[in-house]
Design a protein around this motif. Structure first.
Motif, mmCIF file in Angstrom:
data_model
loop_
_atom_site.group_PDB
_atom_site.id
_atom_site.type_symbol
_atom_site.label_atom_id
_atom_site.label_comp_id
_atom_site.label_asym_id
_atom_site.label_seq_id
_atom_site.Cartn_x
_atom_site.Cartn_y
_atom_site.Cartn_z
ATOM 1 N N PRO A 125 0.813 -1.232 0.000
ATOM 2 C CA PRO A 125 0.000 0.000 0.000
ATOM 3 C C PRO A 125 0.839 1.272 0.000
ATOM 4 N N ASP A 126 1.966 1.236 0.711
ATOM 5 C CA ASP A 126 2.870 2.387 0.788
ATOM 6 C C ASP A 126 4.286 1.874 0.607
ATOM 7 N N PRO A 127 4.833 1.900 -0.618
ATOM 8 C CA PRO A 127 6.162 1.324 -0.872
ATOM 9 C C PRO A 127 7.254 1.904 0.018
ATOM 10 N N ALA A 128 7.245 3.204 0.256
ATOM 11 C CA ALA A 128 8.270 3.817 1.098
ATOM 12 C C ALA A 128 8.168 3.304 2.533
ATOM 13 N N ALA A 129 6.944 3.177 3.038
ATOM 14 C CA ALA A 129 6.748 2.666 4.395
ATOM 15 C C ALA A 129 7.184 1.200 4.477
ATOM 16 N N TYR A 130 6.928 0.435 3.431
ATOM 17 C CA TYR A 130 7.346 -0.970 3.451
ATOM 18 C C TYR A 130 8.874 -1.074 3.471
ATOM 19 N N ARG A 131 9.552 -0.257 2.653
ATOM 20 C CA ARG A 131 11.015 -0.285 2.661
ATOM 21 C C ARG A 131 11.562 0.082 4.040
ATOM 22 N N GLU B 28 13.884 -2.219 6.482
ATOM 23 C CA GLU B 28 15.162 -1.685 6.971
ATOM 24 C C GLU B 28 15.254 -1.784 8.493
ATOM 25 N N ARG B 29 14.167 -1.459 9.176
ATOM 26 C CA ARG B 29 14.174 -1.527 10.636
ATOM 27 C C ARG B 29 14.308 -2.966 11.122
ATOM 28 N N LEU B 30 13.611 -3.900 10.468
ATOM 29 C CA LEU B 30 13.718 -5.309 10.867
ATOM 30 C C LEU B 30 15.132 -5.839 10.634
ATOM 31 N N VAL B 31 15.736 -5.465 9.514
ATOM 32 C CA VAL B 31 17.114 -5.888 9.240
ATOM 33 C C VAL B 31 18.041 -5.342 10.322
ATOM 34 N N ARG B 32 17.848 -4.104 10.710
ATOM 35 C CA ARG B 32 18.680 -3.518 11.757
ATOM 36 C C ARG B 32 18.450 -4.206 13.098
ATOM 37 N N GLN B 33 17.185 -4.549 13.387
ATOM 38 C CA GLN B 33 16.880 -5.212 14.654
ATOM 39 C C GLN B 33 17.495 -6.603 14.748
ATOM 40 N N ARG B 34 17.838 -7.172 13.639
ATOM 41 C CA ARG B 34 18.459 -8.502 13.661
ATOM 42 C C ARG B 34 19.702 -8.520 14.543
ATOM 43 N N ARG B 35 20.374 -7.390 14.674
ATOM 44 C CA ARG B 35 21.592 -7.308 15.479
ATOM 45 C C ARG B 35 21.319 -6.840 16.907
ATOM 46 N N GLU B 36 20.061 -6.541 17.217
ATOM 47 C CA GLU B 36 19.716 -6.096 18.561
ATOM 48 C C GLU B 36 19.459 -7.288 19.478
ATOM 49 N N VAL C 110 10.584 -3.606 -7.521
ATOM 50 C CA VAL C 110 9.852 -4.352 -6.491
ATOM 51 C C VAL C 110 10.773 -4.554 -5.295
ATOM 52 N N ASP C 111 10.263 -4.230 -4.113
ATOM 53 C CA ASP C 111 11.055 -4.365 -2.885
ATOM 54 C C ASP C 111 10.801 -5.701 -2.215
ATOM 55 N N GLY C 112 11.764 -6.085 -1.409
ATOM 56 C CA GLY C 112 11.640 -7.316 -0.652
ATOM 57 C C GLY C 112 12.850 -7.529 0.226
ATOM 58 N N TYR C 113 13.095 -8.779 0.585
ATOM 59 C CA TYR C 113 14.238 -9.077 1.462
ATOM 60 C C TYR C 113 14.633 -10.543 1.311
ATOM 61 N N LEU C 114 15.838 -10.847 1.756
ATOM 62 C CA LEU C 114 16.327 -12.216 1.824
ATOM 63 C C LEU C 114 16.126 -12.743 3.237
ATOM 64 N N MET C 115 15.870 -14.034 3.324
ATOM 65 C CA MET C 115 15.722 -14.685 4.627
ATOM 66 C C MET C 115 16.162 -16.136 4.498
ATOM 67 N N ALA C 116 16.311 -16.800 5.638
ATOM 68 C CA ALA C 116 16.672 -18.210 5.630
ATOM 69 C C ALA C 116 15.552 -19.031 4.992
ATOM 70 N N ASP C 117 15.954 -20.058 4.262
ATOM 71 C CA ASP C 117 14.995 -20.969 3.651
ATOM 72 C C ASP C 117 14.552 -21.977 4.690
ATOM 73 N N SER D 278 5.125 -8.849 8.284
ATOM 74 C CA SER D 278 3.726 -8.475 8.551
ATOM 75 C C SER D 278 3.464 -8.266 10.040
ATOM 76 N N TRP D 279 4.468 -8.491 10.895
ATOM 77 C CA TRP D 279 4.273 -8.356 12.333
ATOM 78 C C TRP D 279 4.091 -6.896 12.741
ATOM 79 N N GLN D 280 3.567 -6.723 13.939
ATOM 80 C CA GLN D 280 3.521 -5.397 14.549
ATOM 81 C C GLN D 280 4.674 -5.280 15.540
ATOM 82 N N PHE D 281 5.396 -4.161 15.496
ATOM 83 C CA PHE D 281 6.524 -3.977 16.399
ATOM 84 C C PHE D 281 6.805 -2.488 16.563
#
Length: 373
Positions: free
Chosen positions: A45-51, A55-63, A94-101, A174-177
């Protein structure tokens, strides 16, 4: 021409076959030495908000909070590793991300519920495996809530299960955080997996832990009752069946009122469940909703060897010690070879190129399985 994705730092990956899709995203295998997949979301719905969310989830991976969730042996969470983009920087990208299979160590959760898939993919699964899966899922959800995450759209399609019942989860985007002072709203619910107070809620209503806890009880019930949804059944007095959600809204549940629904004789008996778990289900569906930690404590207790019995006739027939005889043999003697759902979903889609599909390619088959070989 092969599809490629690129990160903000300029690293590229080539994508292989498409292995799953849903209402929002498409999942591809990644050409990499590590077991990775890429999730692309063509039209958020909002590409900028999705990106920004990714970005925040990727950064939180190290928290610390994400590190705690990701610690241990088998991966429990398919956490976003790096944000990527396909199709270049323009508006057509198209935006997205990599994750473990997750297919590397798990099977789609629906395989534990499906009589067609389980013999091929989880051939040694028993009722004890279902208990273990319920325990693993409860602990996972308790840990997520403790770290401030709300799943919101908890359902079989975004869950994975291992041969011994370990459970993992995907669709983290899709989580809330909360990140700093900003709250990233989550997606809320799917048909059959939505708390009653959330059914029909206005668009944009934020999910909460209580909604997750209701769906956890639904999933544990499906695991322990042959895939049978707790709100399955035709309404009493011959009224038309509309949906699981309609039954949820009207409190039509066999555990709350045996006369509220009509189920086929093939449905597993209520006393298949230990009394302790029956009390938790009744509370979850008609009283004070137990938190995930309460489910974990109860399921751990019921998983103790002293609380289980194995049938002398079939070692795959495992049941609670509270049951004096084997319920699976009892059902078989009555000519029941499965637990057909009163309102079954479509049959599971076939795996892509012989591989276990991502959950969005697997249709739920509530109520069709029996722990019998």
């Amino acid at each position: 021409m092969p599809l490629t994705v690129v990160s903000a730092s300029g690293h590229t990956w080539r994508l292989r076959q498409r292995i799953g899709s849903g209402s929002e995203g498409v999942v591809y295998a990644v050409d990499d030495a590590r077991p990775l997949v890429a999730k692309l979301v063509p039209a958020p719905p909002d590409p900028a908000a999705y990106r920004r969310r990714v970005e925040r989830l990727v950064r939180q991976r190290r928290e610390p909070r994400a590190v705690r969730l990701l610690s241990g042996g088998t991966a429990r969470v398919a956490w976003p590793m790096v944000g990527v983009r396909a199709g270049g920087p323009g508006p057509d990208g198209v935006d997205g991300y990599l994750m473990a299979d997750m297919r590397h160590a798990h099977r789609p959760f629906a395989h534990l519920l499906s009589p067609q898939a389980r013999p091929a993919h989880l051939p040694r699964a028993t009722w004890a495996t279902a208990l273990a899966a319920g325990l693993s899922l409860s602990r996972l959800l308790a840990d997520l809530h403790a770290e401030g995450y709300v799943v919101g759209d908890l359902k079989p399609d975004n869950l994975w299960v291992g041969a011994h019942g370990s459970v993992g989860i995907a669709d983290v985007d899709s989580w809330q955080f909360r990140d700093g002072g900003e709250v990233f709203a989550g997606r809320m619910g799917s048909p059959g997996y939505t708390a009653p107070e959330r059914i029909g809620a206005p668009a944009g209503t934020a999910p909460d832990r209580a909604g997750d806890e209701f769906v956890l009880a639904v999933l544990v019930h499906e695991l322990l009752m042959c895939g049978l949804h707790p709100f399955a059944g035709h309404p009493e007095a011959g009224a038309d069946y509309l949906s699981y959600d309609d039954n949820v809204l009207h409190g039509r549940c066999r555990l709350l009122d045996r006369t509220s629904v009509v189920l086929p004789r093939s449905a597993p008996p209520v006393d298949l469940l230990p009394r302790r778990l029956t009390a938790l289900f009744r509370s979850a569906f008609g009283g004070v909703r137990p938190p995930a930690s309460a489910w974990a404590e109860a399921l751990a207790a019921e998983s103790e060897p002293a609380r289980l019995r194995t049938c002398r006739r079939d070692p795959l027939h495992v049941h609670t010690a509270e049951r004096p005889w084997c319920p699976w043999c009892d059902l078989a003697e009555h000519g029941t070879d499965g637990c057909p759902a009163p309102h079954p979903d479509p049959a599971p889609a076939p795996p892509a190129e012989g591989a276990a599909p991502y959950p969005r390619d697997v249709r739920s088959t509530q109520g069709r399985t029996l722990w019998r070989r």
